[in-house]
Design a protein around this motif. Structure first.
Motif, PDB file in Angstrom:
ATOM      1  N   CYS A  56       0.859  -1.193   0.000  1.00  0.00           N
ATOM      2  CA  CYS A  56       0.000   0.000   0.000  1.00  0.00           C
ATOM      3  C   CYS A  56       0.895   1.243   0.000  1.00  0.00           C
ATOM      4  O   CYS A  56       1.946   1.255   0.638  1.00  0.00           O
ATOM      5  N   ASP A  57       0.506   2.287  -0.748  1.00  0.00           N
ATOM      6  CA  ASP A  57       1.398   3.434  -0.950  1.00  0.00           C
ATOM      7  C   ASP A  57       1.315   4.484   0.155  1.00  0.00           C
ATOM      8  O   ASP A  57       2.337   4.983   0.617  1.00  0.00           O
ATOM      9  N   VAL A  58       0.096   4.826   0.544  1.00  0.00           N
ATOM     10  CA  VAL A  58      -0.096   6.009   1.390  1.00  0.00           C
ATOM     11  C   VAL A  58      -1.077   5.697   2.521  1.00  0.00           C
ATOM     12  O   VAL A  58      -2.041   4.947   2.326  1.00  0.00           O
ATOM     13  N   ALA A  59      -0.833   6.286   3.694  1.00  0.00           N
ATOM     14  CA  ALA A  59      -1.699   6.106   4.857  1.00  0.00           C
ATOM     15  C   ALA A  59      -2.318   7.431   5.273  1.00  0.00           C
ATOM     16  O   ALA A  59      -1.704   8.491   5.140  1.00  0.00           O
ATOM     17  N   GLN A  60      -3.538   7.326   5.784  1.00  0.00           N
ATOM     18  CA  GLN A  60      -4.216   8.500   6.342  1.00  0.00           C
ATOM     19  C   GLN A  60      -4.924   8.001   7.584  1.00  0.00           C
ATOM     20  O   GLN A  60      -5.659   7.025   7.522  1.00  0.00           O
ATOM     21  N   GLY A  61      -4.696   8.613   8.718  1.00  0.00           N
ATOM     22  CA  GLY A  61      -5.388   8.130   9.912  1.00  0.00           C
ATOM     23  C   GLY A  61      -4.844   8.731  11.183  1.00  0.00           C
ATOM     24  O   GLY A  61      -3.816   9.411  11.184  1.00  0.00           O
ATOM     25  N   TYR A  62      -5.567   8.446  12.260  1.00  0.00           N
ATOM     26  CA  TYR A  62      -5.233   9.031  13.554  1.00  0.00           C
ATOM     27  C   TYR A  62      -3.868   8.590  14.048  1.00  0.00           C
ATOM     28  O   TYR A  62      -3.266   9.266  14.892  1.00  0.00           O
ATOM     29  N   LEU A  63      -3.356   7.447  13.568  1.00  0.00           N
ATOM     30  CA  LEU A  63      -2.003   7.020  13.969  1.00  0.00           C
ATOM     31  C   LEU A  63      -1.000   8.132  13.662  1.00  0.00           C
ATOM     32  O   LEU A  63      -0.054   8.345  14.413  1.00  0.00           O
ATOM     33  N   TYR A  64      -1.228   8.846  12.570  1.00  0.00           N
ATOM     34  CA  TYR A  64      -0.306   9.904  12.160  1.00  0.00           C
ATOM     35  C   TYR A  64      -0.808  11.264  12.617  1.00  0.00           C
ATOM     36  O   TYR A  64      -0.077  12.021  13.237  1.00  0.00           O
ATOM     37  N   SER A  65      -2.037  11.568  12.293  1.00  0.00           N
ATOM     38  CA  SER A  65      -2.618  12.836  12.742  1.00  0.00           C
ATOM     39  C   SER A  65      -4.113  12.864  12.490  1.00  0.00           C
ATOM     40  O   SER A  65      -4.594  12.323  11.503  1.00  0.00           O
ATOM     41  N   LYS A  66      -4.846  13.523  13.390  1.00  0.00           N
ATOM     42  CA  LYS A  66      -6.244  13.853  13.124  1.00  0.00           C
ATOM     43  C   LYS A  66      -6.266  15.048  12.173  1.00  0.00           C
ATOM     44  O   LYS A  66      -5.249  15.708  11.994  1.00  0.00           O
ATOM     45  N   PRO A  67      -7.424  15.348  11.582  1.00  0.00           N
ATOM     46  CA  PRO A  67      -7.521  16.595  10.822  1.00  0.00           C
ATOM     47  C   PRO A  67      -7.305  17.778  11.774  1.00  0.00           C
ATOM     48  O   PRO A  67      -7.838  17.772  12.881  1.00  0.00           O
ATOM     49  N   VAL A  68      -6.514  18.769  11.346  1.00  0.00           N
ATOM     50  CA  VAL A  68      -6.188  19.915  12.198  1.00  0.00           C
ATOM     51  C   VAL A  68      -6.371  21.212  11.413  1.00  0.00           C
ATOM     52  O   VAL A  68      -6.315  21.205  10.187  1.00  0.00           O
ATOM     53  N   PRO A  69      -6.583  22.349  12.126  1.00  0.00           N
ATOM     54  CA  PRO A  69      -6.649  23.641  11.425  1.00  0.00           C
ATOM     55  C   PRO A  69      -5.337  23.909  10.691  1.00  0.00           C
ATOM     56  O   PRO A  69      -4.287  23.405  11.087  1.00  0.00           O
ATOM     57  N   ALA A  70      -5.417  24.737   9.640  1.00  0.00           N
ATOM     58  CA  ALA A  70      -4.251  24.984   8.783  1.00  0.00           C
ATOM     59  C   ALA A  70      -3.018  25.402   9.579  1.00  0.00           C
ATOM     60  O   ALA A  70      -1.916  24.916   9.324  1.00  0.00           O
ATOM     61  N   GLN A  71      -3.230  26.287  10.556  1.00  0.00           N
ATOM     62  CA  GLN A  71      -2.065  26.817  11.281  1.00  0.00           C
ATOM     63  C   GLN A  71      -1.448  25.782  12.216  1.00  0.00           C
ATOM     64  O   GLN A  71      -0.327  25.958  12.684  1.00  0.00           O
ATOM     65  N   GLU A  72      -2.182  24.685  12.472  1.00  0.00           N
ATOM     66  CA  GLU A  72      -1.635  23.648  13.362  1.00  0.00           C
ATOM     67  C   GLU A  72      -0.988  22.502  12.608  1.00  0.00           C
ATOM     68  O   GLU A  72      -0.428  21.585  13.216  1.00  0.00           O
ATOM     69  N   LEU A  73      -1.086  22.533  11.282  1.00  0.00           N
ATOM     70  CA  LEU A  73      -0.501  21.438  10.515  1.00  0.00           C
ATOM     71  C   LEU A  73       1.021  21.485  10.652  1.00  0.00           C
ATOM     72  O   LEU A  73       1.645  22.500  10.367  1.00  0.00           O
ATOM     73  N   ALA A  74       1.579  20.403  11.118  1.00  0.00           N
ATOM     74  CA  ALA A  74       3.040  20.319  11.231  1.00  0.00           C
ATOM     75  C   ALA A  74       3.575  20.026   9.839  1.00  0.00           C
ATOM     76  O   ALA A  74       3.539  18.896   9.377  1.00  0.00           O
ATOM     77  N   VAL A  75       4.029  21.050   9.163  1.00  0.00           N
ATOM     78  CA  VAL A  75       4.329  20.895   7.747  1.00  0.00           C
ATOM     79  C   VAL A  75       5.598  20.090   7.503  1.00  0.00           C
ATOM     80  O   VAL A  75       5.654  19.254   6.616  1.00  0.00           O
ATOM     81  N   ARG A  76       6.613  20.356   8.291  1.00  0.00           N
ATOM     82  CA  ARG A  76       7.821  19.536   8.142  1.00  0.00           C
ATOM     83  C   ARG A  76       7.638  18.252   8.924  1.00  0.00           C
ATOM     84  O   ARG A  76       8.402  17.912   9.814  1.00  0.00           O
ATOM     85  N   TRP A  77       6.607  17.533   8.544  1.00  0.00           N
ATOM     86  CA  TRP A  77       6.098  16.433   9.316  1.00  0.00           C
ATOM     87  C   TRP A  77       6.912  15.182   9.048  1.00  0.00           C
ATOM     88  O   TRP A  77       7.094  14.770   7.920  1.00  0.00           O
ATOM     89  N   LYS A  78       7.393  14.601  10.092  1.00  0.00           N
ATOM     90  CA  LYS A  78       8.107  13.324   9.953  1.00  0.00           C
ATOM     91  C   LYS A  78       7.933  12.591  11.261  1.00  0.00           C
ATOM     92  O   LYS A  78       8.231  13.119  12.328  1.00  0.00           O
ATOM     93  N   LYS A  79       7.393  11.375  11.158  1.00  0.00           N
ATOM     94  CA  LYS A  79       7.143  10.618  12.382  1.00  0.00           C
ATOM     95  C   LYS A  79       8.462  10.104  12.929  1.00  0.00           C
ATOM     96  O   LYS A  79       9.300   9.597  12.202  1.00  0.00           O
ATOM     97  N   THR A  80       8.645  10.249  14.253  1.00  0.00           N
ATOM     98  CA  THR A  80       9.917   9.817  14.845  1.00  0.00           C
ATOM     99  C   THR A  80       9.837   8.358  15.269  1.00  0.00           C
ATOM    100  O   THR A  80       8.777   7.841  15.493  1.00  0.00           O
TER     101      THR A  80
END
Ligand code: C2E
Ligand code: CA
Ligand code: CA
Ligand code: CA
Length: 272
Positions: A248-272
């Motif tokens: 599977c190519d791409v994941a979307q879900g609470y494991l990574y993030s819930k939907p958030v307001p634009a200003q709260e999006l961690a843009v340089r997002w990388k899971k540690t």
């Protein structure tokens, strides 16, 4: 009996009254700009980086607080308000992408949900073209998400619209794949880019062997058709490991993030 019939009628009238109130409140909400978008990251299984976001609408009500889409989108669809709301969502999402670009925080792609009524009116291709021109967002960075039911409602009309989107360079995803009434025939006829596996097949991975088989089959089908797969509703590490192993190519879900307001999006997002 007679009493029950009247009781039913009263309840029905009450429901209609509530709907009318909600409908006029929703009209005002659109005018007063009370709708907001939240953004949920789409994450590559390969390196757990954010490859895009899905724009999800909410109603920021002055007294009731944040109202989720399932409480007002169906009404908006019934009343035709979805045309106006859908266009607002599209414009807002594309503008936000350009703002992130300008701030040096480019987000790969943005996905926008499309209702069947927006396809039926035939206005959408022209609207999409205008929004892309006005905002300056590159067409390849916009995904439109259509459910199987939307496509199957009027397959000819959907195919015409989708061909127009494709000619513009806009990307197309089938949303909630596997849940709607559908025909395999459309998969090869339509200019699709991505299948989104519905959350209902993901949530019991690890417990339900049937769901696992279905996920595997969808991913293989998508691969043979040259389509990207996105798993919706990935909540647990075990889901992610299973899906990644299947390719599977791409994941979307609470494991990574819930939907958030634009200003709260961690843009340089990388899971540690
Ligand atoms: P959808 O397009 O299938 O969007 C995904 C929904 O799943 C979102 O709910 C999201 O918050 C939720 N979700 C994501 N990851 C997880 C997870 O790990 N666990 C669980 N339990 N849920 C997860 P949301 O934001 O409440 O949206 C619900 C639906 O409302 C959307 O389903 C879409 O059909 C509709 N919708 C939202 N925004 C719009 C819009 O702008 N236009 C239209 N036409 N429909 C919209
Ligand atoms: Ca969606
Ligand atoms: Ca979905
Ligand atoms: Ca869904």
């Amino acid at each position: 009996g007679r009493n029950r019939f009247e009781f039913f009628n009263d309840r029905l009238a009450e429901g209609m009254h509530e709907n009318l109130m909600l409908e006029s409140a929703l009209r005002v909400a659109v005018e007063r700009n009370e709708l907001v978008l939240h953004y949920q990251p789409l994450v590559s299984f390969t390196d757990i980086t954010m490859v895009g976001v899905e724009a999800l609408v909410r109603w920021q009500h002055p007294t009731l607080g944040l109202i989720p889409p399932y409480k007002f989108i169906p009404l908006a669809e019934e009343t035709g308000l979805i045309g106006e709301i859908g266009l607002w969502v599209l414009r807002e999402a594309c503008q936000q992408m350009v703002q992130w670009d300008e701030a040096g925080n480019a987000v790969g792609c943005v996905s926008v949900n499309i209702s069947v009524q927006q396809i039926e009116t035939g206005l959408l291709p022209k609207q999409v073209k205008e929004v892309l021109q006005d905002t300056g967002l590159a067409a390849e960075r916009l995904f439109l998400e259509l459910t199987e039911s939307t496509i199957m409602q009027d397959p000819e009309k959907a195919a015409t619209a989708m061909t127009e989107f494709k000619q513009m360079g806009v990307k197309l995803a089938v949303d909630d794949f596997g849940t709607g009434y559908s025909s395999m025939a459309y998969l090869k006829r339509l200019p699709l880019d991505r299948l989104k596996i519905d959350r209902s097949f993901i949530k019991d991975i690890g417990q339900d062997a049937n769901d696992e088989v279905i996920c595997k089959a969808i991913i293989q089908l998508a691969k043979s058709l040259g389509l990207e797969t996105v798993a919706e509703g990935v909540e647990e590490e075990a889901h992610a490991e299973f899906l990644k192993a299947l390719g599977c190519d791409v994941a979307q879900g609470y494991l990574y993030s819930k939907p958030v307001p634009a200003q709260e999006l961690a843009v340089r997002w990388k899971k540690t």
